[in-house]
Design a protein around this motif. Structure first.
Motif, PDB file in Angstrom:
ATOM      1  N   ALA A 216      94.034  58.636  96.991  1.00 23.62           N
ATOM      2  CA  ALA A 216      94.179  58.602  98.452  1.00 23.62           C
ATOM      3  C   ALA A 216      92.938  59.119  99.145  1.00 23.62           C
ATOM      4  CB  ALA A 216      95.389  59.430  98.874  1.00 23.62           C
ATOM      5  N   ASN A 217      92.325  60.161  98.533  1.00 18.39           N
ATOM      6  CA  ASN A 217      91.138  60.723  99.186  1.00 18.39           C
ATOM      7  C   ASN A 217      89.890  59.910  98.919  1.00 18.39           C
ATOM      8  OD1 ASN A 217      90.999  61.283  96.524  1.00 18.39           O
ATOM      9  ND2 ASN A 217      90.296  63.408  96.716  1.00 18.39           N
ATOM     10  N   PHE A 897     102.610  69.340  93.321  1.00 18.53           N
ATOM     11  CA  PHE A 897     101.211  69.191  93.746  1.00 18.53           C
ATOM     12  C   PHE A 897     100.729  67.797  93.348  1.00 18.53           C
ATOM     13  CE2 PHE A 897      96.673  69.344  92.880  1.00 18.53           C
ATOM     14  CZ  PHE A 897      96.185  69.904  94.053  1.00 18.53           C
ATOM     15  N   GLY A 898      99.742  67.293  94.105  1.00 22.36           N
ATOM     16  CA  GLY A 898      99.105  66.025  93.741  1.00 22.36           C
ATOM     17  C   GLY A 898      99.499  64.899  94.682  1.00 22.36           C
ATOM     18  N   SER A 899      98.772  63.795  94.531  1.00 21.07           N
ATOM     19  CA  SER A 899      99.023  62.625  95.373  1.00 21.07           C
ATOM     20  C   SER A 899      98.855  61.368  94.539  1.00 21.07           C
ATOM     21  CB  SER A 899      98.060  62.605  96.565  1.00 21.07           C
ATOM     22  OG  SER A 899      96.728  62.538  96.102  1.00 21.07           O
ATOM     23  N   ASP A 900      99.424  60.301  95.034  1.00 21.16           N
ATOM     24  CA  ASP A 900      99.321  58.985  94.415  1.00 21.16           C
ATOM     25  C   ASP A 900      99.732  59.035  92.946  1.00 21.16           C
ATOM     26  OD1 ASP A 900      98.757  56.263  94.890  1.00 21.16           O
ATOM     27  OD2 ASP A 900      96.894  56.461  93.765  1.00 21.16           O
ATOM     28  N   LYS A 901      98.824  58.747  92.024  1.00 22.01           N
ATOM     29  CA  LYS A 901      99.188  58.698  90.614  1.00 22.01           C
ATOM     30  C   LYS A 901      99.192  60.074  89.948  1.00 22.01           C
ATOM     31  CE  LYS A 901      97.638  53.999  89.850  1.00 22.01           C
ATOM     32  NZ  LYS A 901      96.848  53.084  89.008  1.00 22.01           N
ATOM     33  N   LYS A 902      98.843  61.100  90.683  1.00 20.23           N
ATOM     34  CA  LYS A 902      98.846  62.462  90.129  1.00 20.23           C
ATOM     35  C   LYS A 902      99.895  63.326  90.830  1.00 20.23           C
ATOM     36  CE  LYS A 902      93.980  62.227  88.801  1.00 20.23           C
ATOM     37  NZ  LYS A 902      92.639  62.813  88.949  1.00 20.23           N
ATOM     38  N   ARG A 903     100.904  62.661  91.355  1.00 17.30           N
ATOM     39  CA  ARG A 903     101.959  63.390  92.053  1.00 17.30           C
ATOM     40  C   ARG A 903     102.867  64.147  91.084  1.00 17.30           C
ATOM     41  NH1 ARG A 903     104.583  58.714  95.596  1.00 17.30           N
ATOM     42  NH2 ARG A 903     103.650  57.446  93.944  1.00 17.30           N
ATOM     43  N   TYR A 904     103.657  65.047  91.678  1.00 19.69           N
ATOM     44  CA  TYR A 904     104.736  65.749  90.982  1.00 19.69           C
ATOM     45  C   TYR A 904     104.239  66.642  89.851  1.00 19.69           C
ATOM     46  CZ  TYR A 904     107.022  61.992  93.509  1.00 19.69           C
ATOM     47  OH  TYR A 904     107.406  61.111  94.479  1.00 19.69           O
ATOM     48  N   ALA A 942     108.380  60.691  84.161  1.00 17.57           N
ATOM     49  CA  ALA A 942     109.391  59.638  84.324  1.00 17.57           C
ATOM     50  C   ALA A 942     109.707  59.427  85.800  1.00 17.57           C
ATOM     51  CB  ALA A 942     110.654  60.012  83.552  1.00 17.57           C
ATOM     52  N   PHE A 943     109.836  60.561  86.539  1.00 17.60           N
ATOM     53  CA  PHE A 943     110.070  60.442  87.979  1.00 17.60           C
ATOM     54  C   PHE A 943     108.946  59.653  88.657  1.00 17.60           C
ATOM     55  CE2 PHE A 943     112.708  64.557  87.843  1.00 17.60           C
ATOM     56  CZ  PHE A 943     113.901  63.854  87.878  1.00 17.60           C
ATOM     57  N   LEU A 944     107.701  59.964  88.257  1.00 16.16           N
ATOM     58  CA  LEU A 944     106.552  59.283  88.866  1.00 16.16           C
ATOM     59  C   LEU A 944     106.609  57.785  88.591  1.00 16.16           C
ATOM     60  CD1 LEU A 944     103.832  59.292  90.328  1.00 16.16           C
ATOM     61  CD2 LEU A 944     102.728  59.835  88.152  1.00 16.16           C
ATOM     62  N   LYS A 945     106.957  57.432  87.351  1.00 20.94           N
ATOM     63  CA  LYS A 945     107.009  56.016  86.999  1.00 20.94           C
ATOM     64  C   LYS A 945     108.102  55.302  87.795  1.00 20.94           C
ATOM     65  CE  LYS A 945     106.229  53.320  82.846  1.00 20.94           C
ATOM     66  NZ  LYS A 945     106.136  53.362  81.360  1.00 20.94           N
ATOM     67  N   GLU A 946     109.263  55.949  87.921  1.00 23.04           N
ATOM     68  CA  GLU A 946     110.355  55.358  88.698  1.00 23.04           C
ATOM     69  C   GLU A 946     109.963  55.207  90.164  1.00 23.04           C
ATOM     70  OE1 GLU A 946     114.369  56.919  88.197  1.00 23.04           O
ATOM     71  OE2 GLU A 946     113.747  57.819  86.302  1.00 23.04           O
TER      72      GLU A 946
END
Length: 1283
Positions: A216-217, A897-904, A942-946
């Protein structure tokens, strides 16, 4: 490295470039560029052995050193791990394994070279020579930045502190086996990107999928400085748990390079580490010392750089690209009649020796050799090899580091870069990634994948040149209002005449004009077509045009692009194929379901109800249409252009007399004919000082196009002309309303092109026809979607503004203004758009769409969208529950912490991090007042993938929702177009009213039709393109009761004869477009065609002399002029002998006098006056002048004052010696010429006197007296000839 290091389009400045290379780790100052031509032959042999094109080394003396572009990957291989946030144990483990792998790889592929022997194994050791450029990542977890290694001796190593660079930001670390470190020199607006590498020993851009989606950044390219470096990780290093490759950026570390020659070393102090607790004074001293060391580095570079030496890139040495070896894909040489310059023969052996990504580029290039490939790698468009040369030379790029020519730019700059190349005549192919790395992996599982399959798929999505511009999501509509026509030309040569089929289209608007006509040997109708609708691209079959047509292509069309379409084989076009293709793809159905456009229906045979058989009179036109469709399909534009095609029948302006009866009712004579010669001679259209530029006060681009059409085809309908005159007159009487409407129209976008663009955005056939654009991965899609919606809302706002017009003009009285400004219930034809505009105003939240670039419907409006949002909300609920469980486990406050593909990532305070067990993967940590560690678990992954899957589903629904909205807008195309047509007419009328208001003298010309003798009466007329304050007005009469229709115009050189003729022609055109004209008064009958024969010039390219050009134009007049024509003939016959010229001129005058058309015939042949001075069909006129010191012995004392007034009678002389004096010819030459002139004149007079004496002997007494009087006059003139 290129010599061209300018910054015109964003290249890196020279000093920055030097510093960048000088301060990069493990770079030798001596090897900053690919090697030059002066090199030993041994390297060439090695290149051949490896079957790979690469830049030659400097020579054997440098064999102990490594080229920075090639060997840095071997030194750094497996040692760069800044992009992975792992523990120090992990780092050190990867580092060791990387060294082993690198050594194996190098030894396996480079042992054949003596030059490199003994150097590959050193990658397994910590030798000082190799480690000068390494970056240690094992201390990363301590919270400090990496520090490089600096040699203090050949055996001992001491870690050196990092020093900041003011000018370049650069190197990253990367723990990837066999992955080279890539550096880029980019424009200020761009981000860096991996380079392409062709050597077998290294991975290439095919595996650089880490840039698949930016963080995102990093969404905007503006945030990256010009010296930034990007490190990309291949798919092989992607773990199963985290499919997204990771990357990081850090500032470069400056390390001393021990590989430098000792003579060039400069003793530099070890950099001082800035401790956190140091004082301001200490920091200041450190900065000052750093600046001194930077200056020392600069001194090294500026004294040892070889940037100015010529570069030989690998592609310049490839055998199959050499001029004497090059072939097309079918193996044909350029001298073969069927040679295809758009393809290239690339040997299969060469392709098989390439890495997958490089092979992919060459496979696309061999099919599109005439294109510049904008090759998508990550979020950048890369230009390789010969395309990189174009980028450097035309776009101001700099070559990137590496062994082969390579340049590029970020995706967001596509519009700017492609527009520059297209305007300069290049053909640009946009190549997009149509797969993600995950999709590639899945594809490889389904098939028996070879190594060449293991690369993300890339496809050409669009090929663009000047004639195929379509304003899609990445391209903004340009400021140019002129149409960009693609013309397909088909000819059937009949010997002395030809039959042409034409199809010209503007892909940016979707207008298709097609027609078929017969033409004379001079191709007059074709030339008229080219003058009215000058194309930017010509399509034709090779060797299918006659010699005369090829001559026009070489001369008139010499400056435009030309493409050849197949003339034989399966791809050859004909009328039957064209109809079959259209029937299958677009116009299926028959009977009541028949949806063929009316124009195409008239071109089909009446006996075939399926519409697959062409009419005999339109076979060439349909073949030309087929060629256009073929080329559009080749450029990947067919589903973008053909669904919005609007077909119009083209008929030459002068073909109305012999039109078929079936369509005569719709094609009656309604416009004046202005051919190519007239448009050029009178300067009717053009940019500077033309009639168009003079009258053009239009506020909109579509208004300018309509004015151009009016000027090329003035009306011959008195009712239409009268309506326009009345409307302009009313606008002049309403100055406040006129300025108000002009202010309202000024900010309007180019609605015609906007309608075509919105139709493209809503076109579902792009996906239905499996177009590559439907699969393309665009990394700046959020920006494009926002631009789409902003443009759409601007169009809606524009139409909303136009709805004010009926109220502004509700008091207008003239019929035309009422028709174009009032709603249907008020007797007008301005459409009522309120219902449609209200729907689009409430269909979505405009403010939210402008900010987010997404059209989000209200709850309950769309079931698919509601379902996707329910899934997202459900996942968010589970995430909250899981977070509560983790807070219980750690016994403290835990956040995501994190955003986009590095969330959660679980952000856990350092004090409680000890409770993390093996199921927690450390992703990073922070130091400072509140130190913490960040973990991921199998559950968070798994949450991120969903969540990603649910968001993708939602985005697909939203994307299709926007498409459906655009489609709904396009369904009302007829209403929008009708509104645009009304506004365009109002804009042109306002422009003509504005012009009239600026003139000193203005009048409304009176036009009449149906008269037996055509006439023109002009009083005090001004040239419309000349400043009236310095112009002397003129008036004349032709074809009235007192004056004959043909005027023989004489007068002194430079007396204003040609100006009077041009003035008359332009004023007639203005009168018939309905404009007010600059004259005291004007009355004329309608003119059906204006013919001109003005000026003297040859056509050397066509092999035509000045005289032949004159006679060609005159021949056209004699063949096609009618009694309603206006003929302007200037000095016919001057390109040949006096007697021949006089005889031809006299014959032409006699023909035109019998035709009784309005004619101005200027001449310096005074014998013509003698022939016709008593002819009632002809009137004599001249441009008046005053002469002082006439007929003196010294001609240089003669002074001629031009009065520039048309007067009755003939002028006795042309005063050529006055022109000679004005030209500055020597006085002696002028005097001598005067003496010779008198001698020649005396001889001619003696002949005349003899003839008169003989004639006087016969006849009666009265005639004898007249002849004697004439004889006396001749004797007086003879006496005057004595010098």
């Amino acid at each position: 490295m290129s010599k061209k290091l300018n910054t015109s389009v964003g290249g890196t400045p020279t000093n920055t470039l030097f510093n960048y290379f000088a301060k990069s780790p493990a770079v030798e100052k001596k090897k900053l560029t690919p090697s030059v031509k002066t090199e030993p032959a041994t390297t060439e042999k090695e290149n051949l052995k490896n079957e790979q094109p690469k830049v030659k080394d400097s020579g054997k003396k440098d064999s102990g050193k490594k080229d920075s572009g090639k060997d840095s990957s071997k030194r750094d291989s497996g040692k760069k791990d800044s992009s992975k946030k792992d523990s120090s144990k992990k780092d050190s483990g990867k580092k060791d394994s990387g060294k082993k792998d690198s050594g194996k790889k190098d030894s396996g592929k480079k042992d054949s070279s003596k030059k490199d022997s003994g150097k590959k194994d050193s990658s397994k050791k910590d030798s000082g020579k190799k480690d000068s450029g390494k970056k240690d990542s094992s201390k990363k977890d301590s919270g400090k930045k990496d520090s490089g290694k600096k040699d203090s001796s050949k055996k001992d190593f001491k870690p050196a502190a990092k020093r900041k660079l003011p000018l370049s930001e650069g190197s990253d670390d990367e723990a990837v086996t066999g992955q080279r470190k890539r550096k880029r020199i980019v424009q200020p607006e761009s981000e860096s990107d991996p380079e392409m590498n062709e050597t077998k020993s290294e991975d290439d851009f095919s595996e650089c999928a880490s840039d698949y989606e930016p963080d995102a950044n990093e969404a905007s390219d503006d945030s990256v400085s010009s010296g930034e470096e990007e490190v990309s990780i291949s798919e092989h290093d992607v773990s199963m748990d985290s499919p997204t490759p990771k990357k990081s950026r850090k500032k470069s570390k400056i390390l001393n390079n021990n590989n430098e020659p000792s003579s060039k070393k400069i003793k530099l102090e070890t950099t001082i580490q800035l401790a956190e607790g140091s004082t301001f004074q200490e920091k200041l001293k450190n900065l000052q010392s750093n600046a001194k060391k930077d200056a020392s580095y600069d001194d090294i570079v500026t004294t040892t750089s070889t940037l100015d030496e010529p570069v030989v890139w690998p592609h310049q040495k490839l055998e199959f690209l050499q001029p004497d070896k090059i072939k097309d894909k079918a193996g044909r040489r350029p001298d073969h009649p069927n040679y295809d310059k758009s393809t290239l023969h690339v040997p299969e052996k060469f392709l098989n020796g390439l890495s997958p990504g490089v092979r992919q580029w060459w496979v696309l290039k061999q099919d599109n050799f005439d294109c510049v490939l904008f090759f998508k790698v990550g979020k950048f468009y890369e230009l390789y090899h010969m395309d990189a040369d174009v980028g450097v030379n035309e776009l101001g790029f700099t070559y990137m580091r590496g062994e082969f020519a390579h340049s590029g730019f970020p995706e967001i700059s596509f519009d700017k870069m492609s527009t520059i190349l297209i305007d300069r005549g290049f053909k640009v192919a946009r190549v997009e990634q149509t797969e993600t790395p995950d999709m590639m992996t899945e594809r490889c599982k389904r098939i028996k994948a070879t190594k060449f399959d293991k690369v993300v798929a890339r496809e050409i999505c669009q090929i663009t040149n000047r004639g195929t511009q379509v304003f899609g999501s990445q391209c903004k509509i340009g400021p140019n209002h002129r149409p960009t026509y693609m013309l397909a030309l088909v000819e059937q040569n009949e010997g002395t005449w030809s039959r042409f089929g034409v199809c010209f289209i503007d892909t940016s608007i979707g207008d298709f004009h097609l027609g078929e006509f017969e033409d004379d040997k001079n191709c007059s109708r074709l030339l008229t077509l080219l003058s009215h609708h000058m194309p930017v691209l010509l399509l034709n079959e090779k060797s299918a045009l006659s010699q005369r047509s090829q001559q026009i292509v070489r001369t008139v069309l010499g400056g435009i692009l030309k493409e050849q379409v197949p003339s034989n084989g399966s791809q050859a076009c004909n009328a039957e194929k064209t109809l079959k293709l259209l029937a299958e793809r677009y116009y299926a159905g028959n009977g009541s379901n028949d949806n063929w456009p009316l124009v195409l229906r008239t071109m089909q045979s009446d006996v075939d109800h399926l519409g697959l058989t062409p009419h005999d009179d339109y076979k060439l036109a349909l073949k030309a249409l087929g060629q256009c469709i073929f080329f559009i399909h080749k450029c990947k534009l067919e589903p973008k252009v053909l669904p919005m095609a609007r077909y119009q029948l083209y008929v030459p302006p002068d073909q109305l007399a012999d039109v078929k009866p079936t369509v005569a009712s719709t094609l009656r004579r309604s416009h004046m004919v202005l051919d190519a010669t007239t448009l050029s001679n009178l300067r009717i259209i053009g940019e500077d000082h033309s009639l168009f530029s003079t009258l053009d006060h239009c506020c909109t681009k579509f208004g300018k196009r309509l004015l151009h059409h009016w000027l090329c085809a003035p009306s011959c309908d008195v009712a239409v002309i009268k309506e326009r005159q009345d409307a302009i007159g009313e606008l002049i009487r309403m100055p406040a309303e006129l300025q108000e409407v002009r202010a309202l129209l000024a900010p309007m976008p180019d609605f015609e092109r906007n309608l075509a663009q919105i139709h493209l955005f809503g076109n579902k056939q792009i996906k239905q026809m499996d177009h590559p654009d439907s699969r393309a991965i665009l990394f700046e899609e959020k920006i494009y979607n926002k631009q789409k919606l902003l443009g759409f809302m601007a169009v809606l706002k524009g139409f909303n503004t136009l709805t004010k017009l009926p109220m502004m003009f509700h008091q207008c009285e003239t019929a035309l203004l009422k028709r174009i400004t009032q709603l249907p219930e008020s007797g007008g034809s301005f459409p009522d758009l309120s219902k449609e505009l209200k729907y689009f105003a409430t269909a979505f939240d405009h403010d939210a769409a402008a900010k987010t670039g997404v059209i989000a419907p209200q709850a309950g409006m769309d079931a698919e969208y509601d379902s996707a949002m329910d899934s997202i909300n459900e996942i968010e609920g589970r995430l909250k529950i899981y977070l509560v469980e983790q807070e219980r486990h750690f016994g403290c406050r835990v956040t995501y912490f994190g955003s986009d593909k590095k969330r959660y990532q679980l952000d856990v305070p350092e004090t409680h991090a000890s409770k993390a067990n093996k199921s927690y993967t450390l992703e990073g940590q922070t130091k400072g007042k509140k130190p913490s560690r960040r973990y991921t678990t199998a559950e968070t992954r798994a949450f991120l993938k969903e969540m990603q899957h649910a968001e993708e589903t939602r985005n697909m629904v939203l994307k299709d929702l926007a498409r459906r909205l655009f489609e709904k807008f396009s369904n009302h195309y007829d209403q929008w177009k009708q509104c645009i047509d009304c506004v365009a007419n109002l804009d042109v009328l306002g422009s003509l009213a504005e012009y009239a208001g600026q003139q000193m003298v203005i009048c409304v010309p009176e036009l009449v039709s149906g008269v037996e003798q055509p006439f023109v009466q002009l009083e005090e007329g001004y040239h419309p393109c000349v400043n009236a304050s310095t112009f002397i007005p003129n008036g004349l009469e032709l074809g009235t009761e007192s004056e004959a229709p043909l005027s023989l115009l004489t007068g002194p050189n430079m007396g204003g004869k040609s100006t009077l003729m041009r003035e008359l022609g332009l004023l007639v055109i203005m009168a018939q477009i309905g404009a007010h004209i600059p004259a005291a008064s004007c009355r004329l009958s309608l003119v059906d065609r204006i013919f001109t024969r003005l000026g003297a010039q040859d056509d050397i390219l066509a092999g035509h002399s000045t005289f032949l050009v004159e006679l060609n134009e005159t021949s056209l007049i004699l063949k096609h002029a009618t009694c309603h024509s206006l003929v302007l003939l200037d000095e016919l016959g001057r390109g040949t002998a006096t007697y021949d010229g006089t005889a031809i001129a006299a014959s032409v005058v006699n023909f035109l006098a019998n035709l009784k058309c309005r004619t101005l015939f200027s001449t310096h042949y005074h014998n013509l006056i003698d022939f016709f001075h008593n002819d009632k069909r002809i009137t004599l006129g001249h441009m008046a002048c005053m002469v002082e010191n006439e007929d003196t012995a010294d001609p240089t004392q003669e002074t001629v004052t031009f009065l520039y007034k048309y007067s009755a009678g003939a002028c006795p002389k042309s005063y050529g010696f006055n022109a000679a004096k004005l030209a500055g010819m020597p006085q002696g030459i002028i005097k001598r010429a005067y003496e010779l002139s008198k001698k020649v004149e005396a001889i001619a007079l003696q002949r005349k006197i003899t003839a008169k004496i003989v004639a006087a002997t016969a006849g009666n007494e009265d005639s004898k007296k007249e002849k004697l009087n004439a004889l006396q006059e001749l004797l007086k003139q003879l006496k005057m000839c004595q010098v």
